[in-house]
Design an enzyme around this catalytic site. Structure first.
Site, PDB file in Angstrom:
ATOM      1  N   VAL A  11      17.912  70.020  75.901  1.00 45.09           N
ATOM      2  CA  VAL A  11      19.175  69.475  76.414  1.00 45.09           C
ATOM      3  C   VAL A  11      19.482  70.001  77.816  1.00 45.09           C
ATOM      4  O   VAL A  11      19.777  69.227  78.741  1.00 45.09           O
ATOM      5  CB  VAL A  11      20.329  69.850  75.443  1.00 45.09           C
ATOM      6  CG1 VAL A  11      21.663  69.368  75.964  1.00 45.09           C
ATOM      7  CG2 VAL A  11      20.064  69.290  74.064  1.00 45.09           C
ATOM      8  N   ASP A  30      18.352  80.946  81.863  1.00 46.33           N
ATOM      9  CA  ASP A  30      17.792  81.272  80.549  1.00 46.33           C
ATOM     10  C   ASP A  30      17.502  82.766  80.506  1.00 46.33           C
ATOM     11  O   ASP A  30      17.162  83.367  81.523  1.00 46.33           O
ATOM     12  CB  ASP A  30      16.515  80.463  80.306  1.00 46.33           C
ATOM     13  CG  ASP A  30      16.262  80.248  78.828  1.00 46.33           C
ATOM     14  OD1 ASP A  30      16.339  79.111  78.376  1.00 46.33           O
ATOM     15  OD2 ASP A  30      16.008  81.261  78.116  1.00 46.33           O
ATOM     16  N   LYS A  35      10.006  81.937  80.671  1.00 42.52           N
ATOM     17  CA  LYS A  35      10.340  80.516  80.849  1.00 42.52           C
ATOM     18  C   LYS A  35      10.783  80.241  82.285  1.00 42.52           C
ATOM     19  O   LYS A  35      10.355  79.275  82.914  1.00 42.52           O
ATOM     20  CB  LYS A  35      11.502  80.174  79.899  1.00 42.52           C
ATOM     21  CG  LYS A  35      11.250  78.987  79.015  1.00 42.52           C
ATOM     22  CD  LYS A  35      12.477  78.831  78.140  1.00 42.52           C
ATOM     23  CE  LYS A  35      12.350  77.708  77.170  1.00 42.52           C
ATOM     24  NZ  LYS A  35      13.551  77.547  76.363  1.00 42.52           N
ATOM     25  N   GLU A 154      14.321  62.215  72.541  1.00 46.73           N
ATOM     26  CA  GLU A 154      13.098  62.814  73.068  1.00 46.73           C
ATOM     27  C   GLU A 154      12.129  61.694  73.425  1.00 46.73           C
ATOM     28  O   GLU A 154      12.047  60.688  72.725  1.00 46.73           O
ATOM     29  CB  GLU A 154      12.459  63.741  72.026  1.00 46.73           C
ATOM     30  CG  GLU A 154      13.256  65.003  71.845  1.00 46.73           C
ATOM     31  CD  GLU A 154      12.556  66.033  70.979  1.00 46.73           C
ATOM     32  OE1 GLU A 154      11.322  65.969  70.830  1.00 46.73           O
ATOM     33  OE2 GLU A 154      13.261  66.900  70.443  1.00 46.73           O
ATOM     34  N   LYS A 206      29.374  62.866  67.914  1.00 40.51           N
ATOM     35  CA  LYS A 206      27.950  63.191  67.980  1.00 40.51           C
ATOM     36  C   LYS A 206      27.316  63.208  66.585  1.00 40.51           C
ATOM     37  O   LYS A 206      26.286  62.581  66.330  1.00 40.51           O
ATOM     38  CB  LYS A 206      27.764  64.545  68.675  1.00 40.51           C
ATOM     39  CG  LYS A 206      26.381  65.122  68.587  1.00 40.51           C
ATOM     40  CD  LYS A 206      25.373  64.277  69.348  1.00 40.51           C
ATOM     41  CE  LYS A 206      23.968  64.641  68.967  1.00 40.51           C
ATOM     42  NZ  LYS A 206      23.084  64.864  70.048  1.00 40.51           N
ATOM     43  N   PHE A 251      16.922  50.723  65.370  1.00 38.76           N
ATOM     44  CA  PHE A 251      16.856  51.720  64.297  1.00 38.76           C
ATOM     45  C   PHE A 251      16.769  51.089  62.911  1.00 38.76           C
ATOM     46  O   PHE A 251      17.288  51.601  61.937  1.00 38.76           O
ATOM     47  CB  PHE A 251      18.003  52.735  64.421  1.00 38.76           C
ATOM     48  CG  PHE A 251      17.680  53.765  65.475  1.00 38.76           C
ATOM     49  CD1 PHE A 251      17.646  53.405  66.815  1.00 38.76           C
ATOM     50  CD2 PHE A 251      17.347  55.063  65.137  1.00 38.76           C
ATOM     51  CE1 PHE A 251      17.286  54.325  67.798  1.00 38.76           C
ATOM     52  CE2 PHE A 251      16.986  55.990  66.117  1.00 38.76           C
ATOM     53  CZ  PHE A 251      16.963  55.619  67.438  1.00 38.76           C
ATOM     54  N   LEU A 252      16.094  49.931  62.883  1.00 42.88           N
ATOM     55  CA  LEU A 252      15.803  49.288  61.593  1.00 42.88           C
ATOM     56  C   LEU A 252      14.291  49.129  61.425  1.00 42.88           C
ATOM     57  O   LEU A 252      13.835  48.192  60.786  1.00 42.88           O
ATOM     58  CB  LEU A 252      16.492  47.915  61.520  1.00 42.88           C
ATOM     59  CG  LEU A 252      18.004  47.917  61.246  1.00 42.88           C
ATOM     60  CD1 LEU A 252      18.546  46.497  61.185  1.00 42.88           C
ATOM     61  CD2 LEU A 252      18.342  48.655  59.947  1.00 42.88           C
ATOM     62  N   CYS A 262      16.788  66.626  65.392  1.00 46.21           N
ATOM     63  CA  CYS A 262      18.218  66.264  65.365  1.00 46.21           C
ATOM     64  C   CYS A 262      18.682  65.646  64.048  1.00 46.21           C
ATOM     65  O   CYS A 262      19.596  66.184  63.412  1.00 46.21           O
ATOM     66  CB  CYS A 262      18.514  65.311  66.513  1.00 46.21           C
ATOM     67  SG  CYS A 262      17.982  65.990  68.080  1.00 46.21           S
ATOM     68  N   LYS A 322       7.504  61.649  66.602  1.00 45.61           N
ATOM     69  CA  LYS A 322       7.609  60.366  67.289  1.00 45.61           C
ATOM     70  C   LYS A 322       6.707  60.427  68.516  1.00 45.61           C
ATOM     71  O   LYS A 322       6.258  61.521  68.879  1.00 45.61           O
ATOM     72  CB  LYS A 322       9.070  60.057  67.663  1.00 45.61           C
ATOM     73  CG  LYS A 322       9.681  61.040  68.641  1.00 45.61           C
ATOM     74  CD  LYS A 322      11.117  60.705  68.956  1.00 45.61           C
ATOM     75  CE  LYS A 322      11.206  59.567  69.947  1.00 45.61           C
ATOM     76  NZ  LYS A 322      12.563  59.340  70.454  1.00 45.61           N
TER      77      LYS A 322
END
Ligand code: UGA
Length: 434
Positions: A11, A30, A35, A154, A206, A251-252, A262, A322
């Site tokens: 994010v 961070d 990193k 993502e 959200k 989303f079907l 998430c 994914k």
């Protein structure tokens, strides 16, 4: 504007880079020195198409600064975004907010002048209130707390940032809406809906969005089970239903089960919030259960396809949850591969983002560097993730074996065309696919 993003995970890094690209000066902070060193030498710690190029572009002109120095970053910034992780607590639906509160305490320590603190991390209803309470206790009345959840997917995060359906800002003090409107003006000018509500309202939007999308997927996945038995094509059902604008076609897509960092986490988080407010969210509970059960169905189906699993060679194409991401969190492959190996199968797998440490210690599971090596001489190919490079394969030429099967968990292929090639083909929710 000058912004500070706390946390350079998914994010923080994507949003920070995209804010810089809109002309802001962004400090990405961070604690992890490694990193920050990597980012300063031009290496992104996450895989996201287009992100490396965008980081380099904005870093080179000084709009993007990577640092461990929180105090300096805060002193130079008007808006401070909390972008740290909010995982579930171990074996619980509750959300672990320790990173959020730790960040809030550190912000309080470093803040002298008036500042606006914005939670971008996904946080349960009432978290903003708790942060406010904490700040009061620390005698920091000059820090305002606002909610601005992110809706980035993502693999599509940069596009989603640039062309959002909506920007949600939650504040109990209306005067802050204008500050945030100024920040998001370039996106609003391009048509993004700027939606304002209470702080708790934004926090719930959200969770409600992710839980609703997870519900849509789970609903279509259960109907896919029915379609397989009733000889109907699930894709026709998705299209037929989805063309009703009240339902919507996205989303079907029936598939293996939803995964990722998430939906699994946020559906559980919403149930836990319901319990906190003594409300039974029975639909979300059923979604979680149905999605979990679905993962077991695939192993049963594979057993049926192969007769027995013992000694059978199985190729996995794609293991991430994914495409266009290297993220393995809650990927269905994490359940399927160990279960198949345990029952005697020999697995080879290929993923465009390389080998995964998750499978390192599993006997009989090996990463191969190409699709060809992965599929050579196998009994079954499982298409697990819909990467583009899996979409037009000449299977017979790759497998080099007379008889083999394909289990396409993403319905990438036309079943009539593939069956004409004498390949046993199984997919999800289509006639004769069970
Ligand atoms: C999701 C939301 O889509 C974002 O809006 C949100 O910002 C993000 O969570 C988050 O909370 O940070 P993400 O998890 O990256 O994004 O990925 P999605 O594209 O939503 O896919 C989630 C899962 O659902 C994947 O396993 C995917 O394969 C599955 N899926 C998605 C289906 O099985 N069918 C579909 O039709 C769509």
């Amino acid at each position: 504007m000058n912004l500070c993003m706390i946390g350079t995970g998914y994010v923080g890094l994507v949003s920070g880079t995209c804010f810089a690209d809109l002309g802001n000066r962004v400090f990405c902070v961070d604690k992890d020195k490694n990193k920050i060193d990597k980012l300063n030498s031009g290496i992104s710690p996450i895989y996201e198409p287009g992100l490396n190029e965008l980081i380099k572009k904005n870093y080179s002109v000084g709009r993007l600064i990577f640092t461990n120095d929180l105090k300096k970053a805060i002193s130079k910034s008007e808006l401070i975004f909390i972008c740290v992780g909010t995982p579930n607590k171990k074996n619980s639906n509750d959300v672990d907010l320790s990173f959020v509160f730790k960040a809030a305490k550190e912000i309080a320590k470093c803040t002298k002048n008036k500042k606006i603190l914005i939670t971008k991390s996904t946080v349960p209803v009432g978290t903003g209130d708790s942060i406010e309470k904490l700040l009061k206790k620390l005698r920091k009345k000059n820090i305002e707390v606002i909610s601005n959840p992110e809706f980035l997917r993502e693999g599509e995060a940069i596009r989603d940032f640039r062309f959002p359906d909506r920007i949600v800002i939650g504040s109990n003090d209306k005067k802050h809406f204008n500050t945030l409107k100024k920040l998001y003006q370039p996106l609003i000018s391009k048509g993004a809906n700027f939606f304002t509500t209470s702080r708790r309202g934004a926090e719930l939007i959200k969770y409600a969005s992710n839980a609703f999308l997870a519900t849509k997927i789970t609903f279509i996945n259960e109907l896919a089970n029915l379609c397989e038995k009733a000889n109907i094509n699930i894709e026709d059902i998705s299209l037929g239903m989805g063309s009703d604008s009240r339902i919507g076609s996205r989303f079907l897509r029936a598939g293996p089960a939803y995964g990722g960092s998430c939906f699994p986490k946020d559906t559980k988080g919403l149930v836990s919030t319901g319990e906190k407010f003594k409300t039974n969210l029975s639909i979300v509970k059923s979604v979680i259960k149905s999605n979990e059960n679905r993962k077991k169905l695939h192993t049963e189906k594979i057993k049926k396809i192969l007769g027995s699993l013992k000694g059978k060679r199985i190729a996995f194409l794609g293991v991430t949850f994914k495409p266009n991401t290297d993220d393995m969190r809650d990927s269905v492959s994490l359940k399927m591969i160990p279960a198949l190996c345990k029952q005697g199968s020999k697995i080879t797998y290929y993923d465009p983002t390389g080998s995964k440490k998750n499978f390192k210690n599993i006997k009989n599971c090996k990463f191969k560097k190409s699709i060809r090596e992965t599929c050579y001489n196998v009994d079954l190919i499982i298409i697990h993730t819909e990467w583009d490079e899996f979409k037009s394969l000449e299977f017979s030429k790759i497998v080099k074996k007379k008889s083999f099967s394909i289990f396409d968990l993403r319905n990438l292929y036309n079943q009539n065309q593939i069956k004409n090639k004498n390949i046993k083909y199984y997919s999800v929710g289509r006639p004769n696919s069970n």
